[in-house]
Design an enzyme around this catalytic site. Structure first.
Site, mmCIF file in Angstrom:
data_model
loop_
_atom_site.group_PDB
_atom_site.id
_atom_site.type_symbol
_atom_site.label_atom_id
_atom_site.label_comp_id
_atom_site.label_asym_id
_atom_site.label_seq_id
_atom_site.Cartn_x
_atom_site.Cartn_y
_atom_site.Cartn_z
ATOM 1 N N GLY A 46 102.271 -97.042 -3.909
ATOM 2 C CA GLY A 46 103.213 -97.800 -4.730
ATOM 3 C C GLY A 46 102.970 -97.795 -6.222
ATOM 4 O O GLY A 46 103.902 -97.954 -7.000
ATOM 5 N N GLU A 100 97.701 -101.974 -9.486
ATOM 6 C CA GLU A 100 98.507 -102.241 -8.294
ATOM 7 C C GLU A 100 99.972 -102.359 -8.681
ATOM 8 O O GLU A 100 100.304 -102.815 -9.768
ATOM 9 C CB GLU A 100 98.057 -103.558 -7.650
ATOM 10 C CG GLU A 100 97.127 -103.398 -6.456
ATOM 11 C CD GLU A 100 97.820 -102.858 -5.199
ATOM 12 O OE1 GLU A 100 98.861 -102.176 -5.296
ATOM 13 O OE2 GLU A 100 97.292 -103.109 -4.111
ATOM 14 N N ASP A 101 100.837 -101.988 -7.758
ATOM 15 C CA ASP A 101 102.264 -102.189 -7.975
ATOM 16 C C ASP A 101 102.621 -103.663 -7.812
ATOM 17 O O ASP A 101 103.335 -104.240 -8.613
ATOM 18 C CB ASP A 101 103.097 -101.326 -7.004
ATOM 19 C CG ASP A 101 102.658 -101.466 -5.542
ATOM 20 O OD1 ASP A 101 101.621 -102.105 -5.262
ATOM 21 O OD2 ASP A 101 103.352 -100.920 -4.666
ATOM 22 N N ASP A 104 100.873 -109.609 -3.444
ATOM 23 C CA ASP A 104 101.689 -110.526 -2.658
ATOM 24 C C ASP A 104 100.748 -111.606 -2.100
ATOM 25 O O ASP A 104 100.435 -112.573 -2.786
ATOM 26 C CB ASP A 104 102.384 -109.687 -1.576
ATOM 27 C CG ASP A 104 103.358 -110.433 -0.703
ATOM 28 O OD1 ASP A 104 103.646 -111.602 -0.990
ATOM 29 O OD2 ASP A 104 103.855 -109.852 0.274
ATOM 30 N N LYS A 132 103.499 -112.211 -6.872
ATOM 31 C CA LYS A 132 104.295 -113.245 -6.208
ATOM 32 C C LYS A 132 103.445 -114.502 -6.051
ATOM 33 O O LYS A 132 102.734 -114.657 -5.058
ATOM 34 C CB LYS A 132 104.738 -112.766 -4.822
ATOM 35 C CG LYS A 132 105.738 -111.622 -4.828
ATOM 36 C CD LYS A 132 106.155 -111.288 -3.405
ATOM 37 C CE LYS A 132 107.104 -110.121 -3.343
ATOM 38 N NZ LYS A 132 107.331 -109.664 -1.957
ATOM 39 N N PHE A 153 111.847 -109.538 -1.396
ATOM 40 C CA PHE A 153 111.430 -108.152 -1.263
ATOM 41 C C PHE A 153 112.023 -107.274 -2.358
ATOM 42 O O PHE A 153 113.227 -107.303 -2.602
ATOM 43 C CB PHE A 153 111.833 -107.637 0.124
ATOM 44 C CG PHE A 153 111.237 -106.307 0.437
ATOM 45 C CD1 PHE A 153 109.911 -106.201 0.839
ATOM 46 C CD2 PHE A 153 111.991 -105.142 0.314
ATOM 47 C CE1 PHE A 153 109.343 -104.966 1.110
ATOM 48 C CE2 PHE A 153 111.427 -103.901 0.591
ATOM 49 C CZ PHE A 153 110.108 -103.814 0.986
ATOM 50 N N VAL A 154 111.175 -106.499 -3.019
ATOM 51 C CA VAL A 154 111.644 -105.626 -4.096
ATOM 52 C C VAL A 154 111.282 -104.158 -3.831
ATOM 53 O O VAL A 154 110.318 -103.875 -3.122
ATOM 54 C CB VAL A 154 111.070 -106.060 -5.471
ATOM 55 C CG1 VAL A 154 111.646 -107.393 -5.913
ATOM 56 C CG2 VAL A 154 109.547 -106.119 -5.449
ATOM 57 N N ASP A 160 108.537 -99.051 -2.197
ATOM 58 C CA ASP A 160 109.460 -98.491 -1.203
ATOM 59 C C ASP A 160 110.016 -99.523 -0.235
ATOM 60 O O ASP A 160 109.453 -100.608 -0.056
ATOM 61 C CB ASP A 160 108.724 -97.446 -0.355
ATOM 62 C CG ASP A 160 107.749 -98.096 0.626
ATOM 63 O OD1 ASP A 160 106.896 -98.882 0.167
ATOM 64 O OD2 ASP A 160 107.864 -97.856 1.849
ATOM 65 N N ARG A 166 111.284 -95.178 -3.878
ATOM 66 C CA ARG A 166 110.150 -95.082 -4.819
ATOM 67 C C ARG A 166 110.546 -94.408 -6.131
ATOM 68 O O ARG A 166 109.946 -94.621 -7.167
ATOM 69 C CB ARG A 166 109.007 -94.264 -4.201
ATOM 70 C CG ARG A 166 108.333 -94.910 -3.010
ATOM 71 C CD ARG A 166 107.011 -94.213 -2.722
ATOM 72 N NE ARG A 166 106.485 -94.512 -1.398
ATOM 73 C CZ ARG A 166 105.782 -95.598 -1.089
ATOM 74 N NH1 ARG A 166 105.530 -96.495 -2.013
ATOM 75 N NH2 ARG A 166 105.346 -95.790 0.142
HETATM 76 P P1 5GP Z 1 99.220 -108.129 -0.219
HETATM 77 O O1 5GP Z 1 99.975 -109.090 0.652
HETATM 78 O O2 5GP Z 1 97.982 -107.641 0.480
HETATM 79 O O3 5GP Z 1 98.943 -108.699 -1.581
HETATM 80 O O4 5GP Z 1 100.156 -106.872 -0.456
HETATM 81 C C1 5GP Z 1 100.143 -105.820 0.440
HETATM 82 C C2 5GP Z 1 101.130 -104.751 0.122
HETATM 83 O O5 5GP Z 1 102.385 -105.184 0.599
HETATM 84 C C3 5GP Z 1 101.404 -104.374 -1.324
HETATM 85 O O6 5GP Z 1 100.463 -103.511 -1.880
HETATM 86 C C4 5GP Z 1 102.728 -103.667 -1.151
HETATM 87 O O7 5GP Z 1 102.499 -102.348 -0.724
HETATM 88 C C5 5GP Z 1 103.385 -104.468 -0.053
HETATM 89 N N1 5GP Z 1 104.373 -105.404 -0.608
HETATM 90 C C6 5GP Z 1 104.260 -106.737 -0.804
HETATM 91 N N2 5GP Z 1 105.402 -107.252 -1.296
HETATM 92 C C7 5GP Z 1 106.259 -106.210 -1.424
HETATM 93 C C8 5GP Z 1 107.617 -106.086 -1.892
HETATM 94 O O8 5GP Z 1 108.308 -107.045 -2.304
HETATM 95 N N3 5GP Z 1 108.157 -104.837 -1.860
HETATM 96 C C9 5GP Z 1 107.467 -103.737 -1.427
HETATM 97 N N4 5GP Z 1 108.118 -102.583 -1.465
HETATM 98 N N5 5GP Z 1 106.202 -103.819 -0.983
HETATM 99 C C10 5GP Z 1 105.609 -105.043 -0.982
HETATM 100 MG MG MG Z 2 100.557 -101.381 -2.708
#
Ligand code: 5GP
Ligand code: MG
Length: 177
Positions: A46, A100-101, A104, A132, A153-154, A160, A166
């Site tokens: 991402g 990081e992109d 969450d 977030k 969700f984005v 993606d 992407r």
């Molecule tokens: P975490 O919950 O561990 O912080 O995030 C895990 C992964 O979930 C992120 O790196 C990303 O790949 C995916 N993710 C979380 N929120 C979103 C979102 O809104 N859109 C997309 N495309 N991926 C997300």
């Molecule tokens: Mg990621």
């Protein structure tokens, strides 16, 4: 509005706003790390677009490498083991910035940071384009945040939906029907 597979998405952050924020993050990093060598670790897939745009604006000497997080079931009954794939050079005695992109729940970044810290870096910080706050329950709060966004969700600009989207220049938000 655009369609990716079965879902519809609307523009949420425009290209110009993204570029402006990426420049501002790069400027902060340039001033915080003035005179220091930085090792950027971009988390695939991402963050590829964000990382590419950000490092073009870094002034000092830096290295960039790409990592992936994988979890697999080991033979130990306690369950999952996580590892960082692609980390070819040691982070010992390096200033590391993880790119990081999106952060969450924060669990991914917690794992990455704890794996890196085991290798005795001089410092580890996290720079994420999107954050977030309502979903976050991690230990490692990102030091550099582009945009704090609501819990929806984005996609786009590297992110993606089922591997689609992407390539988009802008960030789109899922349109709830
Ligand atoms: P975490 O919950 O561990 O912080 O995030 C895990 C992964 O979930 C992120 O790196 C990303 O790949 C995916 N993710 C979380 N929120 C979103 C979102 O809104 N859109 C997309 N495309 N991926 C997300
Ligand atoms: Mg990621």
């Amino acid at each position: 509005m655009i369609q990716l597979n079965d879902r519809y998405f609307e523009v949420f952050i425009k290209e110009a706003e993204l570029q402006e924020e990426v420049s501002s993050l790069a400027n902060k990093i340039n001033s915080d790390y003035h005179g220091k060598d930085v090792l950027f670790l971009a988390v695939l897939n991402g963050s590829f677009m964000f990382a590419s745009d950000l490092v073009k604006q870094i002034n000092g000497n830096c290295e960039i490498s790409f990592v992936k997080v994988s979890s697999y079931s080991g033979t130990i009954s306690s369950g999952r083991v996580d590892e960082l794939i692609g980390l070819t050079s040691s982070v010992e005695n390096r200033h590391v910035i993880v790119l990081e992109d999106i952060v969450d729940s924060g669990l991914t970044i917690d794992k990455i940071v704890s794996l890196l810290k085991a290798d005795n870096p001089l410092s580890v910080k996290v720079c994420t384009l999107l954050f977030k706050p309502e979903a976050f329950k991690g230990k490692q709060h990102p030091e550099y945040i582009g945009f704090s966004i609501p819990n929806s969700f984005v996609v786009g600009y590297g992110l993606d939906y089922d591997e689609k989207g992407r390539n988009l220049k802008e960030i789109y938000q899922l349109k709830e029907v």
